[in-house]
Design a protein around this motif. Structure first.
Motif, mmCIF file in Angstrom:
data_model
loop_
_atom_site.group_PDB
_atom_site.id
_atom_site.type_symbol
_atom_site.label_atom_id
_atom_site.label_comp_id
_atom_site.label_asym_id
_atom_site.label_seq_id
_atom_site.Cartn_x
_atom_site.Cartn_y
_atom_site.Cartn_z
ATOM 1 N N THR A 36 0.823 -1.206 0.000
ATOM 2 C CA THR A 36 0.000 0.000 0.000
ATOM 3 C C THR A 36 0.863 1.264 0.000
ATOM 4 O O THR A 36 0.353 2.353 -0.251
ATOM 5 N N LEU A 37 2.154 1.125 0.290
ATOM 6 C CA LEU A 37 3.029 2.295 0.359
ATOM 7 C C LEU A 37 3.841 2.488 -0.908
ATOM 8 O O LEU A 37 4.305 3.576 -1.199
ATOM 9 N N HIS A 38 4.037 1.385 -1.635
ATOM 10 C CA HIS A 38 4.873 1.415 -2.837
ATOM 11 C C HIS A 38 3.970 1.121 -4.019
ATOM 12 O O HIS A 38 3.764 -0.027 -4.384
ATOM 13 N N LEU A 39 3.429 2.217 -4.603
ATOM 14 C CA LEU A 39 2.322 2.032 -5.529
ATOM 15 C C LEU A 39 2.761 1.592 -6.918
ATOM 16 O O LEU A 39 2.010 0.946 -7.628
ATOM 17 N N SER A 40 3.981 1.959 -7.296
ATOM 18 C CA SER A 40 4.460 1.504 -8.597
ATOM 19 C C SER A 40 5.981 1.539 -8.620
ATOM 20 O O SER A 40 6.613 2.102 -7.733
ATOM 21 N N GLY A 41 6.529 0.895 -9.670
ATOM 22 C CA GLY A 41 7.987 0.866 -9.823
ATOM 23 C C GLY A 41 8.562 -0.475 -9.399
ATOM 24 O O GLY A 41 7.861 -1.304 -8.810
ATOM 25 N N HIS A 42 9.858 -0.652 -9.638
ATOM 26 C CA HIS A 42 10.477 -1.951 -9.315
ATOM 27 C C HIS A 42 10.506 -2.205 -7.822
ATOM 28 O O HIS A 42 10.572 -3.327 -7.365
#
Lengths: 323, 378
Positions: free
Chosen positions: B199-205
């Motif tokens: 829920t904190l890291h919405l997109s990207g590697h």
């Protein structure tokens, strides 16, 4: 039909006990069954017809009573934490020593057989005891491997305690060769118990080589000097995920007790008993000391009162409340 | 959560053990009794570590700090290491809602040119520092491994110790960066709670939790001397996160006994575009508790205290448990450059802007010995 099962009303289609067990997901081999207060023998489960209104009790085991405190060497489970060496005794006293020690494992050395069927130590060791041949006399890994294989041929199982000494004065173990022998013998299916000088890096290598436990020395063998290597043995206990068995140097029950308090899995001892005034009595004393140390370890040692003064300038005085 | 193209998978059971232990950790069961027992023990195991992180331990904070200080003294004497971070680029492909560099945040982006990196390093080295931590935003595209490698090579000219805080890479790439001169890698897991993580890291590697959690092990496999761990305290349940970070480090050290271990203990700080974030449940007392618990659990580990904390907290923590402190810190891009000042915006608001000289004297004032490096490059 309606029956009462373990005190509760129950609707079932099962005509006999075996189908009732299947219907309710019990494993027949793990339960006992009572119908209307009669115990039904297992072989009768299929033949016994249930009828309307029967009262059925199905029971099984759960943990109870005294908790068992066992330990493992490979797949083998032991409850005694006292490994007894068998050197330096007159044969007649061995049996009493093993019995009073409550030992389940006894070490033996391999030697050339005497002709003519003279007295053999095997006749004096009580039945049911696991025999642990050692490789004493080996000066390198190859000799240890040879002794281990010969011992296995005598037919007392796969256990071997590796002892490799190339120093005849202090009889200190050769760690490097011990790692090598451990690797070879564990690949050959032995339960390998290496005796070693307590060195963390070597202990890790022994574990990687397939050792079933680690047997660090407390003091030079036969010296009865106790836990001279205490700090280093503690490191092995803290860091190595294998049973740590303190071997060599334990000369008094108090020392064995201390090793167990530290968290050793077991203590191996020979000279302290073999050279005692009353051998069976010392064997029993050692056994009790080991048990006491083990229980103390499980109980969690009580605190030691520090004599230091309480801090005059508290370290936490700088903390502030934040919004 | 899924692995993305090019992400290396390694054979390891460490993440599973860490997550299981963390999930089983019920810190409410601990009482005064377990805390006192943990304090009385000479060596601290995982059970004692769990007790020291519990709410019950808060009442023993003074005793815990005393024990932590004694352990720090035993292992580090009165030395405190100094370093500074150098942010060389702030491009980022990740959307991490708490971070100022996140790709959705409207900030000035920049990437230093090789000659600018060299100019910055020259300036920093002139301040007397011998250790540098090279940081980038997490953009493989804008700050590729070769670019970072070149920065390491330049850093070798000016510094004795080089650490990296960059996006996680594969073991082979860590090996390359090691050859370029880097010896230490820090990767913040942020939180070990994988649901919260998502829920904190919405997109990207960075969304790939398992790739990140194995970064330290890949770094060791790549030949790095040491690895750093850290949970961003306050993102999730900080006690569980601290336990997981500690146990993670513990298991790696068990598996790779030669690896050097370090912890960082950041709390959330306000960022540009979101000033509502506050370290609500991680107050100073809890921060101190976590730092001391790390110290007692792994007395040989380095502990870094960053400029997210203020002067007062930092100066006190180095007297108790922390062993490394940054100085002359800038968290923007190009702030050491002479002509134009900052080229790119900063990652977070720092709370301690003291120069190298000021921090050096503060350490001395506290009766301790500032050390720029004590490292032999082999």
């Amino acid at each position: 039909m309606n029956i009462t099962l373990n005190g509760k009303p129950c609707d079932t289609n099962a005509g006999n006990i075996i189908s009732l067990l299947e219907e309710k997901n019990y494993r027949p081999e793990l339960v006992a069954v009572e119908v209307n207060e009669d115990i039904i023998a297992k072989e009768g489960y299929r033949a016994y017809s249930l009828k309307e209104g029967d009262t059925v009790e199905i029971v099984t085991f759960m943990g109870g009573g005294e908790e068992k405190d066992t330990w493992f060497l490979g797949e083998h489970e032991f409850s005694s934490r006292f490994i007894l060496g068998s050197g330096k005794y007159s044969l007649k006293l061995i049996s009493a020593a093993v019995e009073q020690a409550g030992a389940q494992i006894v070490t033996l050395a391999l030697r050339r057989a005497n002709q003519g069927g003279m007295a053999n130590i095997m006749d004096y060791i009580p039945k049911g005891v696991t025999l642990l041949p050692n490789t004493s006399g080996a000066r390198n890994a190859d000799e240890a491997v040879r002794i281990a294989k010969l011992s296995r041929e005598i037919g007392c199982g796969n256990f071997v305690k590796i002892e490799i000494m190339r120093d005849s004065k202090y009889l200190l173990p050769d760690n490097q060769e011990t790692v090598r022998a451990t690797e070879i013998l564990s690949k050959e299916g032995f339960v390998v118990m290496p005796y070693m000088y307590p060195d963390l890096n070597v202990a890790r290598d022994l574990k990687d080589a397939g050792a079933a436990c680690i047997m660090p020395l407390g003091a030079p063998i036969g010296s009865n000097k106790g836990l001279c290597t205490k700090e280093f043995i503690q490191i092995l206990i803290d860091e190595i995920d294998l049973p740590i068995i303190v071997d060599a140097g334990i000369g008094a029950p108090s020392q064995a007790c201390e090793a167990m308090e530290m968290g050793a899995a077991a203590v191996m001892c020979n000279t302290a008993i073999a050279t005692a005034g009353d051998i069976p009595l010392m064997a029993e004393a050692m056994k009790r000391a080991i048990e006491a140390g083990r229980k103390a370890h499980l109980a969690g040692m009580g605190r030691v009162l520090f004599k230091g003064a309480s801090p005059s300038s508290p370290l936490t005085g700088f903390l502030r409340e934040e919004n | 959560m899924a692995y993305q193209e090019g992400m290396e998978r390694i054979d390891t059971d460490i993440p599973r053990k860490v997550i299981n232990r963390m999930e089983a950790y019920d810190y409410h069961v601990y009482t005064e009794k377990e805390v006192k027992a943990a304090l009385a023990k000479e060596t601290c195991g995982i059970e004692e570590f769990e007790a020291l992180l519990s709410p019950a331990a808060e009442r023993f904070l003074e005793e815990i700090a005393q024990k932590a200080r004694a352990e720090t003294r035993k292992h580090f004497g009165n030395t405190v290491y100094m370093f500074t971070p150098l942010y060389i680029a702030n491009y980022c492909q990740n959307h991490c809602i708490y971070c100022g560099f996140n790709c959705q945040n409207k900030i000035r982006r920049a990437r230093l040119k090789p000659e600018e990196i060299e100019e910055e390093m020259e300036k920093i080295a002139a301040s007397g520092l011998e250790e540098i931590l090279i940081l980038t935003g997490e953009s493989r595209k804008m700050s590729d491994v070769e670019y970072i490698g070149e920065a390491c090579k330049t850093a070798r000219k000016y510094f004795k110790v080089i650490g990296l805080e960059i996006y996680p890479v594969n073991a082979e790439e860590y090996a390359y960066l090691h050859r370029c001169g880097a010896d230490y890698v820090t990767v913040f897991q942020e939180t070990y709670d994988s649901d919260k993580y998502e829920t904190l890291h919405l997109s990207g590697h960075k969304r790939c939790f398992p790739y990140r959690i194995n970064a330290q092990e890949r770094a060791i496999l790549g030949g790095m001397r040491g690895v750093g761990f850290g949970a961003l305290l306050g993102l999730s349940d900080f006690r569980k996160d601290a336990l997981a970070a500690g146990y993670h480090a513990y298991l790696l050290q068990q598996k790779y006994p030669h690896a050097e271990i370090a912890f960082s203990c950041p709390r959330l700080r306000p960022i540009i575009g979101n000033d509502k974030i506050n370290p609500k449940d991680v107050h100073e007392a809890q921060l101190l508790q976590v730092v001391c618990a790390y110290r007692i659990f792994m007395p040989f580990a380095g502990i870094t205290i960053s400029t997210r904390e203020c002067e007062r907290v930092r100066d006190n923590l180095i007297g108790i448990a922390a062993t490394k402190i940054s100085a002359g810190v800038s968290v923007g891009i190009g702030e050491h450059l002479e002509d134009e000042g900052s080229k790119g915006d900063k990652q977070f608001e720092i709370s301690d802007g003291r120069s190298v000289e000021e921090v050096y004297h503060a350490i001395e004032q506290a009766g301790m010995q500032p050390v720029m490096s004590d490292y032999v490059y082999v």
